[in-house]
Design a protein around this motif. Structure first.
Motif, short mmCIF file in Angstrom:
data_model
loop_
_atom_site.label_atom_id
_atom_site.label_comp_id
_atom_site.label_asym_id
_atom_site.label_seq_id
_atom_site.Cartn_x
_atom_site.Cartn_y
_atom_site.Cartn_z
N LYS A 1 0.83 -1.21 0.00
CA LYS A 1 0.00 0.00 0.00
C LYS A 1 0.86 1.25 0.00
N ALA A 2 1.98 1.22 0.73
CA ALA A 2 2.90 2.37 0.75
C ALA A 2 3.52 2.56 -0.63
N ASP A 3 3.89 1.44 -1.27
CA ASP A 3 4.45 1.52 -2.63
C ASP A 3 3.43 2.09 -3.60
N GLN A 4 2.18 1.62 -3.49
CA GLN A 4 1.11 2.11 -4.37
C GLN A 4 0.85 3.59 -4.13
N PHE A 5 0.95 4.01 -2.87
CA PHE A 5 0.80 5.42 -2.49
C PHE A 5 1.85 6.26 -3.24
N GLY A 6 3.09 5.82 -3.22
CA GLY A 6 4.16 6.52 -3.92
C GLY A 6 3.92 6.56 -5.42
N GLU A 7 3.44 5.44 -5.97
CA GLU A 7 3.16 5.39 -7.42
C GLU A 7 2.02 6.33 -7.80
N SER A 8 1.02 6.45 -6.92
CA SER A 8 -0.10 7.34 -7.24
C SER A 8 0.35 8.80 -7.24
N ILE A 9 1.27 9.15 -6.34
CA ILE A 9 1.80 10.52 -6.32
C ILE A 9 2.65 10.75 -7.57
N HIS A 10 3.46 9.76 -7.93
CA HIS A 10 4.29 9.87 -9.15
C HIS A 10 3.39 10.07 -10.36
N SER A 11 2.32 9.30 -10.43
CA SER A 11 1.38 9.41 -11.54
C SER A 11 0.73 10.80 -11.56
N TRP A 12 0.37 11.30 -10.38
CA TRP A 12 -0.26 12.63 -10.29
C TRP A 12 0.66 13.69 -10.86
N PHE A 13 1.94 13.60 -10.51
CA PHE A 13 2.91 14.58 -11.03
C PHE A 13 3.12 14.42 -12.54
N CYS A 14 3.23 13.17 -13.01
CA CYS A 14 3.62 12.94 -14.40
C CYS A 14 2.46 13.01 -15.39
N ARG A 15 1.27 12.64 -14.96
CA ARG A 15 0.16 12.53 -15.91
C ARG A 15 -0.82 13.69 -15.85
N SER A 16 -0.94 14.33 -14.69
CA SER A 16 -1.91 15.42 -14.60
C SER A 16 -1.29 16.70 -15.13
N ARG A 17 -2.10 17.54 -15.74
CA ARG A 17 -1.62 18.81 -16.26
C ARG A 17 -1.39 19.74 -15.08
N GLY A 18 -0.31 20.50 -15.10
CA GLY A 18 -0.02 21.44 -14.03
C GLY A 18 -0.89 22.67 -14.14
N PRO A 19 -0.73 23.62 -13.26
CA PRO A 19 0.22 23.58 -12.15
C PRO A 19 -0.24 22.62 -11.05
N HIS A 20 0.73 22.14 -10.29
CA HIS A 20 0.46 21.21 -9.19
C HIS A 20 0.40 22.01 -7.90
N TYR A 21 -0.77 22.02 -7.28
CA TYR A 21 -0.98 22.83 -6.09
C TYR A 21 -0.68 22.05 -4.82
N PHE A 22 -0.04 22.74 -3.88
CA PHE A 22 0.30 22.17 -2.58
C PHE A 22 -0.93 21.58 -1.89
N GLU A 23 -2.02 22.37 -1.85
CA GLU A 23 -3.23 21.93 -1.15
C GLU A 23 -3.81 20.66 -1.77
N ASP A 24 -3.76 20.57 -3.10
CA ASP A 24 -4.28 19.37 -3.78
C ASP A 24 -3.46 18.14 -3.41
N LEU A 25 -2.14 18.31 -3.38
CA LEU A 25 -1.26 17.19 -3.04
C LEU A 25 -1.49 16.76 -1.59
N VAL A 26 -1.59 17.72 -0.69
CA VAL A 26 -1.81 17.41 0.73
C VAL A 26 -3.15 16.67 0.90
N ASP A 27 -4.20 17.17 0.25
CA ASP A 27 -5.51 16.52 0.35
C ASP A 27 -5.45 15.09 -0.16
N MET A 28 -4.79 14.90 -1.30
CA MET A 28 -4.67 13.56 -1.87
C MET A 28 -3.90 12.63 -0.93
N MET A 29 -2.83 13.16 -0.31
CA MET A 29 -2.03 12.35 0.59
C MET A 29 -2.82 11.96 1.84
N TYR A 30 -3.53 12.92 2.44
CA TYR A 30 -4.34 12.60 3.62
C TYR A 30 -5.40 11.55 3.29
#
Length: 200
Positions: free
Chosen positions: A51-80
């Motif tokens: 699950k931790a590995d998948q968590f890392g992969e989902s963040i990697h995917s968010w950075f690589c596949r989603s169009r920017g800009p990448h907002y701090f609040e969005d990343l924090v919400d996704m991580m929580y």
């Protein structure tokens, strides 16, 4: 920090930058105390590591596949949300925000083909448990020369001891003979570090 600069509107990330970002995420996650505790204690069940590995992969995917800009609040919400769903936990130590900020910096650097933060993480030899690892990262993030950290800590502790010797039990002179207190009790000097009291 509102958003990471992702190359003027979030253009595609190069294969080299994506690979470096993936390594950076793994390095940061490996030193994230709260996450490592969740994995070690299997808060997400037997497959907590996956699950931790998948968590890392989902963040990697968010950075690589989603169009920017990448907002701090969005990343924090996704991580929580991921931590809550995967580990039935809520990290209340502000580590999610710290890790999110570090990941945004790494992503921004990767977009500029700058891998210095990842190199620093890769070269930091961390021993011990996740707690000491997070302290090591905090020390590495300091811009000052950290080669004399051990000496600095020791001299700082000595300075504190010199500044307030009356607060340190070790510095208090011991009476040569036990003296009864107001209640008639006598403090007997310990033989092996403990304290015992005896009535006169």
């Amino acid at each position: 920090m509102a958003a990471s600069n992702s190359g003027g509107g979030g253009g595609p990330i190069s294969a080299q930058a994506a690979a470096a970002l993936g390594e950076g995420i793994k390095l940061v996650f490996g030193r994230w105390t709260a996450l490592q505790m969740a994995v070690e204690n299997q808060w997400g069940g037997r497959d907590s590591r996956a699950k931790a590995d998948q968590f890392g992969e989902s963040i990697h995917s968010w950075f690589c596949r989603s169009r920017g800009p990448h907002y701090f609040e969005d990343l924090v919400d996704m991580m929580y949300e991921n931590i809550s769903d995967s580990f039935n936990a809520d990290f209340e130590d502000n580590s999610v925000e710290e890790v999110a900020e570090q990941l945004l910096i790494i992503h921004e650097e990767c977009m500029q083909s700058n891998y210095s933060s990842i190199e620093k993480l890769r070269n930091s030899h961390v021993q011990g448990n996740a707690v000491s690892q997070s302290r090591q990262i905090a020390a590495d993030d300091d811009d000052s020369d950290s080669s004399d950290d051990d000496n600095g800590d020791a001299s700082m502790m000595e300075d504190e001891a010199a500044a307030a010797p009356e607060e340190m039990v070790v510095d208090r002179p011991r009476p040569s003979k036990p003296v009864p207190d107001a209640d008639g009790w006598t403090v007997v000097p310990p033989k092996h570090g403990g304290r015992s009291r005896g009535k006169n």
